[in-house]
Design an enzyme around this catalytic site. Structure first.
Site: not given
Ligand code: AMP
Length: 308
Positions: A207-208, A210, A238
């Site tokens: 996270g914040e 790194g 992501d």
């Molecule tokens: P992150 O903040 O990078 O972990 O990813 C957040 C994204 O993950 C959000 O836009 C959600 O729609 C997606 N997400 C949350 N839970 C899941 C899951 N169980 N499977 C797949 N995608 C998910």
């Protein structure tokens, strides 16, 4: 041109942070990965599934960025995957309030013929068997397979997750998930254990604080850019992965040295993602913005010290 194949969710997200909340907006792992990777003007495609409720304008937004959506299945009578999350005051941790798999529950991905020889495959956060099915459809062995996952799948499909982890080159995972997967508190020990599960490269996102890249005894660390305002960390992981993958595809170089740059690009793009709710900031990002921030990154981490 090298190709990037992305599999992951296209979703509705509802988000609550100490700064505000949103109703259902565009989200999903593949969305954030795609938006980040599109910054490199590469040939990228998303394989995913949505319901008839998913607005055409969201699909247009992605295709206008040059992302191929021929692998996105639309189930007219179905509902799109929905996730709702609430961040704690520190913005580094969150609770999942709702996960509705909807059309994702019966998803059998079909990789378009054109992308079955993609050099890089980015397996975004999804059921591990779905990730595995994408790998099985590849007609030539990808140069690099990157996998992102989360605690949800460790809790619900651990055995399948270990099967897919065995087959990949790079795993990106956050610190808490690395600890959960290995039962180790030390991230160095956790990374070593994850190496033992298959991946030669382990990226631990903090996270914040790194991200760390491990490859046997080599370690590289990239800080996160200290930001004045963090509105919504959703999708940062992501976006990081999409930036990492996009850079590797663009440069066609999978050496450890080049992966360091990929980590820096990933961190840079993630630093934009958190500045506004959802995908807003990533939708309107210029290459000038990115270059400026890369320069800030360089100044943040560069120092001249005399070794005696
Ligand atoms: P992150 O903040 O990078 O972990 O990813 C957040 C994204 O993950 C959000 O836009 C959600 O729609 C997606 N997400 C949350 N839970 C899941 C899951 N169980 N499977 C797949 N995608 C998910």
């Amino acid at each position: 041109m090298s190709k990037l194949l992305i599999v992951g969710t296209l979703a509705f997200d509802a988000i609550e942070t100490p700064f505000g909340k949103t109703d259902k907006i565009l989200g999903g792992a593949a969305t954030f990965i795609g938006l980040a990777a599109s910054q490199f003007n590469i040939d990228a495609a998303i394989v995913s599934i949505v319901g008839g409720d998913f607005p055409q304008e969201y699909l247009n937004l992605l295709s206008n960025k040059g992302i191929d959506l021929s692998g996105v299945e639309i189930i007219k009578e179905g509902k799109t995957f929905y996730w709702k999350g609430k961040y704690h005051n520190d913005m580094n941790s969150r609770d999942t309030i709702v996960t509705e798999l909807n059309v994702l529950a019966d998803f059998s991905p079909v990789v378009p013929k054109k992308y079955r020889d993609a050099e890089v495959v980015m397996l975004g956060n999804l059921h591990p068997l779905t990730q595995l099915s994408v790998l099985k459809q590849m007609e030539t062995k990808p140069k690099m397979v990157i996998l992102d996952t989360m605690n949800f799948w460790m809790d619900n499909a651990l055995e399948d997750l270990l099967k897919v982890i065995k087959k990949i080159d790079v795993i990106t995972i956050n610190d808490e998930e690395a600890r959960q997967l290995t039962g180790e508190y030390s991230l160095v020990v956790a990374a070593r254990k994850i190496h033992g599960m298959g991946p030669k490269y382990v990226v631990i996102k903090k996270g914040e604080h790194g991200a760390l890249l491990f490859n046997d005894d080599n370690v590289f660390y990239a800080p996160a850019l200290p930001l004045e305002e963090v509105f919504d960390p959703t999708g940062a992981g992501d976006t990081f992965a999409g930036g990492f993958a996009g850079y590797i595809v663009k440069t066609r170089d999978i050496s450890f040295e080049n992966m360091k740059n990929a980590i820096i690009y990933g961190s840079t793009l993630a630093s934009f993602c958190v500045e506004k709710f959802g995908t807003q900031r990533m939708e309107n990002l210029s290459s000038g913005d990115i270059q400026k921030r890369l320069q800030q990154f360089k100044s943040l981490t560069q120092f001249e010290i005399e070794l005696t």
